[in-house]
Design a protein around this motif. Structure first.
Motif, PDB file in Angstrom:
ATOM      1  N   TRP A  23      16.327   5.788 -19.187  1.00 10.17           N
ATOM      2  CA  TRP A  23      16.497   4.282 -19.747  1.00 10.17           C
ATOM      3  C   TRP A  23      15.840   3.422 -18.465  1.00 10.17           C
ATOM      4  O   TRP A  23      16.805   3.270 -17.523  1.00 10.17           O
ATOM      5  CB  TRP A  23      17.970   4.174 -19.887  1.00 10.17           C
ATOM      6  CG  TRP A  23      18.190   2.750 -20.438  1.00 10.17           C
ATOM      7  CD1 TRP A  23      18.728   1.796 -19.903  1.00 10.17           C
ATOM      8  CD2 TRP A  23      17.971   2.315 -21.927  1.00 10.17           C
ATOM      9  NE1 TRP A  23      18.940   0.527 -20.752  1.00 10.17           N
ATOM     10  CE2 TRP A  23      18.216   0.893 -22.075  1.00 10.17           C
ATOM     11  CE3 TRP A  23      17.250   2.870 -23.098  1.00 10.17           C
ATOM     12  CZ2 TRP A  23      18.221   0.267 -23.234  1.00 10.17           C
ATOM     13  CZ3 TRP A  23      17.064   2.241 -24.059  1.00 10.17           C
ATOM     14  CH2 TRP A  23      17.499   0.962 -24.308  1.00 10.17           C
ATOM     15  N   ASN A  24      15.028   2.621 -18.916  1.00 10.51           N
ATOM     16  CA  ASN A  24      14.545   1.831 -17.620  1.00 10.51           C
ATOM     17  C   ASN A  24      13.600   0.735 -18.508  1.00 10.51           C
ATOM     18  O   ASN A  24      12.621   0.450 -18.188  1.00 10.51           O
ATOM     19  CB  ASN A  24      13.575   2.423 -16.854  1.00 10.51           C
ATOM     20  CG  ASN A  24      13.209   1.587 -15.477  1.00 10.51           C
ATOM     21  OD1 ASN A  24      14.095   0.498 -15.014  1.00 10.51           O
ATOM     22  ND2 ASN A  24      12.226   1.985 -15.044  1.00 10.51           N
ATOM     23  N   SER A 177      21.414  -2.179 -17.828  1.00 14.67           N
ATOM     24  CA  SER A 177      21.770  -0.753 -17.182  1.00 14.67           C
ATOM     25  C   SER A 177      23.016  -1.339 -16.396  1.00 14.67           C
ATOM     26  O   SER A 177      23.242  -0.935 -15.180  1.00 14.67           O
ATOM     27  CB  SER A 177      20.616  -0.336 -16.113  1.00 14.67           C
ATOM     28  OG  SER A 177      19.702   0.041 -16.959  1.00 14.67           O
ATOM     29  N   PHE A 192      19.974   6.339 -16.275  1.00 16.93           N
ATOM     30  CA  PHE A 192      19.554   4.709 -15.805  1.00 16.93           C
ATOM     31  C   PHE A 192      18.960   4.906 -14.390  1.00 16.93           C
ATOM     32  O   PHE A 192      19.610   5.000 -13.682  1.00 16.93           O
ATOM     33  CB  PHE A 192      21.021   4.059 -15.875  1.00 16.93           C
ATOM     34  CG  PHE A 192      21.960   3.996 -16.917  1.00 16.93           C
ATOM     35  CD1 PHE A 192      21.465   3.147 -18.002  1.00 16.93           C
ATOM     36  CD2 PHE A 192      23.048   4.955 -17.206  1.00 16.93           C
ATOM     37  CE1 PHE A 192      22.179   2.691 -19.074  1.00 16.93           C
ATOM     38  CE2 PHE A 192      23.624   4.550 -18.508  1.00 16.93           C
ATOM     39  CZ  PHE A 192      23.167   3.697 -19.421  1.00 16.93           C
ATOM     40  N   GLU A 193      17.471   4.592 -14.747  1.00 17.29           N
ATOM     41  CA  GLU A 193      16.788   4.474 -13.671  1.00 17.29           C
ATOM     42  C   GLU A 193      17.157   3.483 -12.568  1.00 17.29           C
ATOM     43  O   GLU A 193      16.760   3.668 -11.239  1.00 17.29           O
ATOM     44  CB  GLU A 193      15.182   4.374 -14.122  1.00 17.29           C
ATOM     45  CG  GLU A 193      14.563   5.776 -14.607  1.00 17.29           C
ATOM     46  CD  GLU A 193      13.124   5.606 -14.715  1.00 17.29           C
ATOM     47  OE1 GLU A 193      12.563   4.543 -14.483  1.00 17.29           O
ATOM     48  OE2 GLU A 193      12.493   6.880 -15.082  1.00 17.29           O
ATOM     49  N   LYS A 194      17.349   2.495 -12.951  1.00 15.66           N
ATOM     50  CA  LYS A 194      17.617   1.074 -12.185  1.00 15.66           C
ATOM     51  C   LYS A 194      19.186   1.627 -11.431  1.00 15.66           C
ATOM     52  O   LYS A 194      19.537   0.836 -10.516  1.00 15.66           O
ATOM     53  CB  LYS A 194      17.924  -0.139 -12.700  1.00 15.66           C
ATOM     54  CG  LYS A 194      16.616  -0.611 -13.542  1.00 15.66           C
ATOM     55  CD  LYS A 194      16.914  -1.978 -14.221  1.00 15.66           C
ATOM     56  CE  LYS A 194      15.829  -2.506 -14.814  1.00 15.66           C
ATOM     57  NZ  LYS A 194      15.162  -1.680 -15.652  1.00 15.66           N
ATOM     58  N   MET A 197      19.655   7.389 -11.854  1.00 17.13           N
ATOM     59  CA  MET A 197      19.148   8.509 -12.475  1.00 17.13           C
ATOM     60  C   MET A 197      19.955   9.898 -12.708  1.00 17.13           C
ATOM     61  O   MET A 197      19.365  10.935 -13.262  1.00 17.13           O
ATOM     62  CB  MET A 197      17.604   9.044 -11.927  1.00 17.13           C
ATOM     63  CG  MET A 197      16.524   8.316 -12.120  1.00 17.13           C
ATOM     64  SD  MET A 197      16.056   8.224 -14.009  1.00 17.13           S
ATOM     65  CE  MET A 197      15.546  10.006 -14.306  1.00 17.13           C
TER      66      MET A 197
END
Length: 297
Positions: A23-24, A177, A192-194, A197
């Motif tokens: 998710w990014n 996020s 959640f990449e922000k 991860m």
């Protein structure tokens, strides 16, 4: 079952990376020249606009004058925004916003003061749903003082539409996020990449779905029991549903601020309890206390 150690979850994540949702998303929905419209603000706008349309239809069904409906949107918009902002700053970050003059200004205005003495426009980075609910209730009290409508009728109408706004606000949180869930090995976990991860519960999505379901329940009930509009029952049901769900969904969320780690339950759960009590009271109050909305047309 949640794996017991971080290392195990990391191993599981590496083995089953394709099971998780990376998710990014871009935080900006679209740009108009130098102006950037963020998804979060757009979700807020859509949610409130949908509620506006629902309540407008309810007013029409109840034959309430159009001129009494016109100011409602303004009261609700500013009540929710101001309440949500103050709720976040006071309950979650008082040490940042209440200990200096600059902090108080940042609490009230969507800006941030820089270390070099300058400032930048940031938007309101921090809104609390409990504060938004309280702000909305105060705004509606001011609205009925002006329009002379029954407070219970207005609260019930707003409650029927609330699920739409709550759903889209949580979708905005998901895009940002923020308000993330705890680490999980569920196959629908979000990376959640922000953030980090790590596979986590998409708690924002859980809430968004629950609030969408709430709206369909409320809409169906109001069709079957229109006589209860004006008794406070719908308002009570809305509060009880939302904040009972909110109390238990907090167990899937990470704490938002460090001091919550020392509490037996987190701040979201603590703030939910008074709303649950109020909701149950409104559902059980004497039906004879109903004030008719028919007197003002």
């Amino acid at each position: 079952m949640l794996l017991k150690c971080k290392g195990s979850i990391l191993t599981r994540r590496n083995m089953n990376q394709l099971l998780y949702i990376v998710w990014n998303p871009d935080l900006v929905a679209f740009r108009l020249g130098p102006l950037s419209v963020r998804w979060y603000g757009l979700m807020w706008g859509i949610g409130i606009a949908l509620a506006f349309l629902v309540v407008k239809r309810l007013y029409k069904e109840q034959k309430i004058k159009d001129e009494l409906f016109a100011p409602l949107y303004i009261y609700c918009f500013f009540g929710i925004l101001i309440g949500a902002r103050l709720g976040h700053c006071i309950f979650y970050q008082p040490q940042d916003f209440l200990t200096s003059g600059k902090g108080i200004i940042e609490m009230l205005l969507p800006i941030h003061f820089m270390a070099d003495g300058g400032w930048k426009l940031t938007g309101y980075a921090g809104l609390a749903s409990h504060g938004g609910t309280l702000g909305l209730m105060i705004a509606l009290w001011l609205y009925v003082r002006k329009t002379k409508l029954s407070i219970w009728t207005v609260l019930d109408n707003i409650a029927i539409a609330t699920g739409t706004t709550a759903c889209f606000i949580r979708l905005g949180n998901l895009i940002n996020s923020e308000i993330i869930g705890k680490i999980s090995d569920a196959p629908w976990a979000f990376n959640f990449e922000k953030v980090d991860m790590m596979p986590r519960h998409p708690s924002q999505l859980y809430e968004a779905i629950a609030y969408a379901v709430l709206f369909f329940i409320m809409w169906t009930l109001h069709k079957r029991m229109p006589e209860k509009i004006g008794t406070g029952w719908y308002f009570g049901f809305c509060l009880t549903y939302i904040f009972t769900f909110r109390f238990f969904i907090e167990y899937t969320k990470e704490i938002q601020v460090a001091f919550e780690a020392s509490l037996p339950i987190d701040m979201g759960q603590i703030l939910s309890i008074p709303f649950i009590i109020l909701g149950v009271y409104c559902m059980l109050r004497n039906p004879q206390m109903k004030t008719q909305f028919f007197h003002k047309r």
